[in-house]
Enzyme design. Structure first.
Site, PDB file in Angstrom:
ATOM      1  CG  ASN A   1      -2.063   1.018   1.066  1.00  0.00           C
ATOM      2  OD1 ASN A   1      -1.914   2.029   0.407  1.00  0.00           O
ATOM      3  ND2 ASN A   1      -3.195   0.747   1.689  1.00  0.00           N
ATOM      4  CG  ASP A   2       1.377   3.200   3.659  1.00  0.00           C
ATOM      5  OD1 ASP A   2       0.385   3.854   3.301  1.00  0.00           O
ATOM      6  OD2 ASP A   2       1.436   2.579   4.736  1.00  0.00           O
ATOM      7  CB  ILE A   3       6.051   0.569  -0.424  1.00  0.00           C
ATOM      8  CG1 ILE A   3       5.263  -0.638  -0.917  1.00  0.00           C
ATOM      9  CG2 ILE A   3       6.434   0.408   1.027  1.00  0.00           C
ATOM     10  CD1 ILE A   3       6.045  -1.946  -0.871  1.00  0.00           C
TER      11      ILE A   3
END
Length: 457
Positions: free
Chosen positions: A385-387
């Site tokens: 997700n965040d990466i």
């Protein structure tokens, strides 16, 4: 055993520990490096037990046997998804051991010490117990967050920084009183306050920062061990603690740099408590069926796979390895993109891929592969997700603004394998899921990959 032989064994164990840490930096050398560590620890344990100053208690050997059996059973049963929690739990044991040893040494101090030596000894007690107490409760809370027994969101109390400063000052005052022989109660009171500090620090850290937290607690446990080594006069424990403490601190720095985060800001408060953004996300999440994904992979030449925690949860690494093998047999260029903080443990994805026999030479770090995404035909994102969140570059008000990410959206087609439409562990919305060249593949990642495998021969 003579003191000279014990010193030689400690030197040998120290060298093995150094070789172990050095080897763990390379995937191909990691298995041999683990054995260096195992042999070094066996030497350290038996050298200490048989040392000239060791008084064998009748409970020591049974305790070692029971502990070894418990450790073996846990190691055999733990899944890779549970490895971050296990590491956090083991850190808590180191911290608690430092607390017990320090308090015990205060109750039964060494004899025949000079006044200066007494002061030094009590400073060592204070430092060991203080760091150990913070490590213990911080690790327990980290275990709870990683196990999802505690919410991954940051717990932000009003005036939390002032509260931390006041508690730290109180510990220092109690430490001063302890040095001036006000009694054991000062050490106990300091320990209780340090317990609260450790828990409060990690509770204030959001889910996206948990990989750094695990690394940071690793460093804390090392310094607690080193302080205990000084307390016990054990040179090997000092060396080992310093190795663990310094390597954990360096790893934490590297990970913070990879996230464009300041180390101090991480330990004082985390992401996840503010998910507001100045940008509105346009579009909608468009699902893709297995036939679409399979057809794209059959037509694509350059393919990149981005593993995330979702791959670990689904235990899909073997299916990923088989898919990679089949695609490479069709003369396709398949590679893996690894972000430094992918998963919930440093190196989490690398270990999973190595376990599934994915070739080391096609597993690339973020800096090695980011410039290749514009020429990539298809990207498979497995539970990350965040990466892969473009808000890090596009939205200055995003909680992850400035964080280096994998620029997967620059490829021709992106497929995101997710169990649902949730925001993920950190609670941050991802505009990638709404882009025109992105498609969502909902459901269990392993099941989806198994269905894709049926269509790729």
């Amino acid at each position: 055993m003579t003191q000279e032989l014990l010193t030689a064994l400690y030197i040998a164990a120290s060298v093995l520990f150094i070789l172990s840490l050095g080897g763990l930096s390379d995937q191909e050398k990691a298995k041999k490096a683990v054995w260096y560590g195992i042999i070094g620890m066996i030497i350290a344990i038996f050298g200490t037990i048989l040392g000239p100053d060791m008084k064998l208690d009748k409970l020591l050997i049974p305790a070692l046997i029971v502990g070894s059996i418990i450790g073996l059973v846990v190691a055999l049963k733990v899944q890779m998804t549970g490895m971050p929690q296990l590491v956090a739990a083991l850190h808590s044991f180191v911290g608690l051991a430092a607390v017990f040893i320090g308090i015990n040494s205060s109750i039964e101090p060494p004899q025949n010490l000079s006044n200066v030596e007494i002061i030094i000894h009590e400073i060592e007690i204070f430092l060991g117990v203080f760091i150990g107490a913070i490590t213990f409760t911080g690790s327990v809370v980290a275990y709870g967050k990683l196990s999802e027994l505690i919410t991954g969101k940051a717990l932000v109390l009003p005036g939390r920084h002032v509260l931390n400063i006041l508690m730290t000052l109180a510990c220092l005052v109690l430490g001063y009183m302890f040095l001036y022989q006000y009694g054991l109660w000062t050490l106990i009171a300091m320990t209780i306050i340090a317990f609260i500090i450790g828990a409060h620090l990690v509770l204030a850290i959001g889910g996206a920062d948990m990989p750094v937290v695990v690394s940071m607690l690793n460093s804390y446990s090392g310094w607690a061990a080193a302080a205990t080594g000084f307390l016990l006069g054990n040179d090997l424990l000092i060396v080992t603690g310093a190795l663990v403490g310094s390597s954990g601190a360096i790893l934490s720095y590297i990970m913070c740099k990879a996230m464009n985060r300041n180390f101090i800001s991480v330990i004082l408060g985390g992401w996840g408590d503010n998910v507001s953004s100045s940008q509105e996300i346009e579009g909608e999440m468009i699902p893709a069926d297995i036939e679409t994904v399979s057809g794209t992979l059959n037509d694509a030449q350059n393919i990149v796979i981005v593993p995330g925690y979702g791959m670990a949860v689904a235990q899909a690494q073997s299916a990923v390895s088989e898919l990679t093998s089949r695609l490479r047999n069709k003369k396709k260029n398949v590679r893996f993109a690894i972000h430094p903080v992918a998963g919930r443990l440093p190196g989490h994805m690398n270990v999973l891929l190595a376990e599934a026999k994915v070739p080391y030479d096609i597993v690339l770090e973020m800096d090695e592969i980011n410039e290749d995404f514009p020429s990539t035909d298809a990207v498979l994102i497995l539970g990350a997700n965040d990466i892969v969140n473009p808000s890090a570059q596009d939205d200055p008000n995003s909680p992850i603004a400035g964080m280096p990410v994998l620029e997967v959206w620059k490829s021709s087609q992106v497929f995101i394998f997710k169990r649902g439409q949730g925001r993920g562990y950190s609670g941050i919305e991802n505009p990638l899921f709404f882009k025109e060249n992105s498609r969502m593949v909902y459901g269990d990642a392993k099941k989806s990959l198994d269905e894709i495998l049926l269509k790729i021969n």
